[in-house]
Design an enzyme around this catalytic site. Structure first.
Site, PDB file in Angstrom:
ATOM      1  N   VAL A  40       1.141  10.812  22.969  1.00 30.23           N
ATOM      2  CA  VAL A  40       2.479  10.287  22.750  1.00 30.23           C
ATOM      3  C   VAL A  40       2.356   8.795  22.478  1.00 30.23           C
ATOM      4  O   VAL A  40       1.558   8.101  23.128  1.00 30.23           O
ATOM      5  CB  VAL A  40       3.394  10.525  23.959  1.00 30.23           C
ATOM      6  N   CYS A  41       3.116   8.295  21.516  1.00 28.60           N
ATOM      7  CA  CYS A  41       3.175   6.868  21.199  1.00 28.60           C
ATOM      8  C   CYS A  41       1.781   6.356  20.807  1.00 28.60           C
ATOM      9  O   CYS A  41       1.074   6.998  20.036  1.00 28.60           O
ATOM     10  CB  CYS A  41       3.773   6.107  22.380  1.00 28.60           C
ATOM     11  N   THR A  42       1.360   5.223  21.345  1.00 29.00           N
ATOM     12  CA  THR A  42       0.057   4.665  20.980  1.00 29.00           C
ATOM     13  C   THR A  42      -1.108   5.339  21.701  1.00 29.00           C
ATOM     14  O   THR A  42      -2.257   4.918  21.547  1.00 29.00           O
ATOM     15  CB  THR A  42       0.018   3.153  21.258  1.00 29.00           C
TER      16      THR A  42
END
Length: 231
Positions: free
Chosen positions: A102-104
């Site tokens: 998720v995300c970075t």
């Protein structure tokens, strides 16, 4: 049916919603068991100051059906260069059914050499850096490429979780989970992406986040150089 073993890597300065949004979704079915993984079992403090309690360590974590890596603040740069963490991800990836982020968190997977040759996504502000690590970046909320499933920035963890749950347990279970959560987004503002936010809002946020972007860029360049040496 055997329980599905799902593990979230957590670490100091992790973005708590990157973890908890998807955790909320994936913990709902009775046939899933969700672990929070770190080097020790003492509480760690998220980027937002929320304490999270690991449930297993890198050394005693069971084989996982799903490994999920959330993004983080400045502390994520250290994780991208942490050989113990990267080796753990590499070991788990051998037998995991799905390797996800998720995300970075996708940048951590890439640092471990687990996203090269795959399509993936991340937070919009870090797409160029993810591409520097040899990943084909797709600007979508959730990207599925074979057994890699990646979510974009922060709140996409809910969409990511529901998508993954549909793959693991079927669409009916995912829809029931969505209903349980009353997940029917109706944001008060249309400013959730750089394409819909006003240009001055994008500029202000980019300027505010410049120290974080610069910190990540230093580590990204170092990681990219190391990956080139290995290849």
């Amino acid at each position: 049916m055997d329980q599905l073993q799902i593990g979230f890597l957590i670490y100091p300065d992790v973005i708590q919603l990157d973890v908890t949004a998807a955790y909320q979704v994936l913990a709902f079915p009775p046939n899933t068991r969700v672990h929070l993984i770190w080097k020790h079992l003492s509480p760690i403090v998220s980027n937002e100051g929320l304490s999270l309690m690991p449930t297993v360590t890198l050394t005693n974590c069971p084989p996982l059906d799903v490994i999920c890596v959330p993004g983080g603040g400045v502390g994520q740069a250290k994780i991208m260069g942490d050989r113990e963490v990267l080796h753990f991800l590499q070991r788990q990836s051998v037998s995991a059914q799905y390797i996800t982020s998720v995300c970075t968190g996708s940048m951590i997977l890439a640092a471990a050499g687990l996203l090269q040759g795959y399509r993936a996504t991340c937070h919009w502000a870090f797409r160029e850096q993810l591409a520097m690590l040899g990943v084909e970046v797709i600007p979508q909320r959730v990207v599925i490429d074979r057994n890699r499933v990646t979510g974009a920035g922060v709140t996409s963890g809910i969409d990511f979780g529901l998508t993954l749950l549909g793959l693991l347990c079927g669409e009916a279970v995912a829809k029931m989970t969505q209903l349980m959560m009353e997940y029917s987004p109706a944001p008060p503002f249309n400013a959730g992406t750089p394409e819909t936010a006003a240009p001055e809002i994008v500029r202000s946020l980019t300027q505010l986040g410049k120290p974080l972007l610069d910190t990540f860029l230093i580590q990204t360049k170092e990681t990219a150089a190391q990956l080139r040496l290995k290849n």
